[in-house]
Write a protein that holds these residues in place. Structure first.
Motif: not given
Length: 467
Positions: A404-419
Motif C-alpha cells: 500500500d503506497i499510502q502506508n509506505a509514505h505514512k511510515a516514511i514520514n513518521g519513522l525517526e531514522c535516517a533511512g
C-alpha cells in the motif's frame, strides 16, 4: 607508514572461530601517534599539491591490485573477523566498488560560481567557490566490516587529497594493514597514510585531541563516541554509531518475501551488523503465520567454521561479546520476553535466537544487541508500529513491508531514522548512498560522495573588476 614493527610490545591477533593466534601487531604508543601526525603533516602538503588525475590513478590502481589479492583479502576477513567465507567475498566485492566509486567521485569534486553581482553594490564583482582538502583525517574503524569500512574512509580521503591516520579494530587489523600495503603499491605517498594498532588506552587521547587533526571519522559504539566527542575539541566529526533497526510487516505485505528478507537481515554476519534487523513489528492479522515461517527458516541456518562453504553463521568476535549477547537474552526474558528459538552458545558462536515480546519491553525492543538475536512483536496497526519503532534511542535504518503506497509514505514520514527501506531488509545499502543515523545512531553521513564533502573545505574566491 605503519607503526614501529621493531617494538617489543605487541598484541596477538586471533582466529575468532578457533581462538588460535594467527599473527601480531605492534602496541602503539603516544610517541607513535606523534610520529604519525608529523608524517601526516608532510602528507597534507603533498595532498594539497596532488592533482586529481594522480589521485584517480592511485585509486584505480588500488582497485586492480585488490582484484589480484581478492582471495587473500577474503580469507583474512573470514579468519580474523566474524564473516563466513561467502560473506567475506561479498565484502571484498563491495570494497572494490567503494574504491572504484572513490576514483570516479575524485573527478567530480567541484565548486560553483557565486552571483556576487546580484547584490546591490557588488555589480563589479564575480567569483566562485573551490573545494579544498580539509587536512589530516583520523579514521577509526570496527571489526564487523574490516575492509569495506576502511575503504569508506580511506577512499574518499584520498579522493579529496587528505592524509589519513587509520586505527583499525584490535580484532581485525591484518586486513587493514594488507589494504595499506596495496595503497602504497598503487602509488600512494607514504606520508599520506599511517596505521596505528593496539589498545587505545595507550595512545587514544593523543590520537583524537591533537589540534593538527581536522576531521575524525569514527564507526563504533555510543560510549566510545561520547568520549571522543568530549576530548576531541574543535574538529569536524562524522560518526556512524549503534542501532537496533526495526521492521514493520503489514497484513498486505508479501509474506514470503518479508520472512526471507528479515531472516537474512537479522542473521547476516551472525547479527553483528549495525543495520541488521533487530526488531520486527508484525500486523496481528498475519502475526502467527509470520512467526511460524520465520522460526522455520531460521532453523535452516548452518553454524560452523567460517572458511567452510555453505556455512551461514560464523563466530561472535569475542568471549565478552558472547556474554553480552547472552545477558541481553536473559534480561529480555526477565522483562517478559519469551524465548522461541536459540538462546545458547556453541563454542565461539551463538545460535540464531528469536524472542517474542510485548512492544513495550524496554530491553528486547529498546536496547542494542550486537549479535544474532531478533525480537518479534504483535501490533494492531501501522500507527502503533511506528510509535514502537520510535521509542528506541537509536535511528539508523528502518524497513516497512507493504503493498500500500499510502502506508509506505505514512511510515516514511513518521519513522525517526535516517533511512527507510520499503519491501527490503534494514541492512540493504549501496556504497554510493548517504549513510548515517539520527539520535544516538550518529552524526553526519558517510557514503563516498558524502564523505568527500565532509573531508573538503569550501574556499570562496571573489574578484573586484575594474570599471
Amino acid at each position: 607508514m605503519l607503526t614501529d614493527t621493531k617494538k617489543t610490545s605487541t598484541i596477538p591477533v586471533y582466529n575468532s572461530y578457533t581462538g588460535e593466534i594467527i599473527g601480531s601487531v605492534p602496541q602503539s604508543s603516544e610517541q607513535d601517534v606523534m610520529n604519525a601526525l608529523d608524517t601526516a603533516k608532510k602528507g597534507e602538503a603533498i595532498g594539497k599539491k596532488m592533482p586529481a588525475s594522480e589521485r584517480i590513478s592511485i585509486l584505480k590502481k588500488a582497485v586492480l591490485l585488490m582484484e589480484q589479492e581478492f582471495d587473500v583479502l577474503a580469507n583474512l576477513i573470514a579468519t580474523e573477523g566474524i564473516k563466513t567465507i561467502s560473506q567475506a567475498k561479498k565484502e571484498v566485492t563491495r570494497a572494490l566498488q567503494t574504491m572504484q566509486l572513490s576514483a570516479e567521485e575524485a573527478s567530480r569534486i567541484s565548486g560553483a560560481t557565486i552571483p556576487f553581482n546580484a547584490v546591490p553594490g557588488s555589480e563589479d564583482r564575480m567569483g566562485y567557490e573551490l573545494k579544498c582538502p580539509i587536512g589530516i583525517v583520523v579514521a577509526i574503524t570496527p571489526f564487523n566490516d574490516p575492509l569495506n569500512l576502511v575503504c569508506h574512509k580511506l577512499g574518499p580521503a584520498i579522493a579529496a587529497g587528505n592524509p589519513v591516520i587509520l586505527k583499525p579494530s584490535d580484532y581485525t587489523p591484518l586486513v587493514a594493514i594488507k589494504f595499506g600495503e596495496i595503497l602504497f603499491k598503487a602509488g600512494l605517498p607514504k606520508e599520506m597514510l599511517s596505521i596505528i594498532t593496539g589498545a587505545p588506552e595507550y595512545f587514544g587521547d593523543a590520537l583524537i585531541s591533537d589540534d593538527r587533526i581536522r576531521l575524525i571519522s569514527f564507526t563504533g559504539g555510543v560510549t566510545a563516541a561520547k568520549i571522543i566527542q568530549r576530548k576531541a575539541g574543535l574538529k569536524k566529526m562524522v560518526m556512524e554509531l549503534g542501532s537496533n533497526s526495526p521492521v514493520i510487516v503489514l497484513s498486505n505485505a508479501d509474506l514470503e518475501d518479508a520472512v526471507q528478507s528479515c531472516v537474512s537481515g537479522a542473521f547476516f554476519a551472525s547479527g553483528q551488523n549495525c543495520v541488521g534487523v533487530k526488531r520486527v513489528f508484525v500486523d496481528a492479522a498475519i502475526y502467527d503465520s509470520f512467526l511460524k515461517k520465520f522460526v522455520a527458516q531460521t532453523a535452516t541456518l548452518k553454524i560452523g567454521a567460517p572458511l567452510t562453504e555453505g556455512v551461514d553463521i560464523g563466530p561472535i568476535i569475542s568471549k565478552q561479546a558472547l556474554n553480552e549477547i547472552d545477558q541481553f537474552v536473559i534480561e529480555s526474558i526477565d522483562h517478559g520476553a519469551t524465548l522461541i528459538a536459540g538462546g545458547k552458545k556453541i563454542g565461539n558462536s551463538y545460535i540464531p535466537t528469536v524472542l517474542v515480546a510485548d512492544c513495550n519491553n524496554d530491553i528486547a525492543n529498546c536496547k542494542e544487541v550486537f549479535g544474532p538475536v531478533v525480537t518479534i512483536s504483535k501490533v494492531e496497526n501501522l500507527e502503533q508500529a511506528i510509535d514502537c519503532c520510535n521509542k528506541s534511542p537509536f535511528g539508523l535504518h528502518a524497513a516497512v513491508f507493504t503493498n500500500d503506497i499510502q502506508n509506505a509514505h505514512k511510515a516514511i514520514n513518521g519513522l525517526e531514522c535516517a533511512g527507510v527501506m520499503i519491501n527490503d531488509s534494514t541492512d540493504y545499502r549501496i556504497d554510493a548512498m548517504p549513510f548515517g543515523g539520527v539520535k544516538l545512531s550518529g552524526i553526519g553521513r558517510e557514503g563516498v560522495k558524502s564523505a568527500i564533502e565532509a573531508m573538503s573545505e569550501t574556499k570562496v574566491v571573489c574578484f573586484k573588476l575594474k570599471k
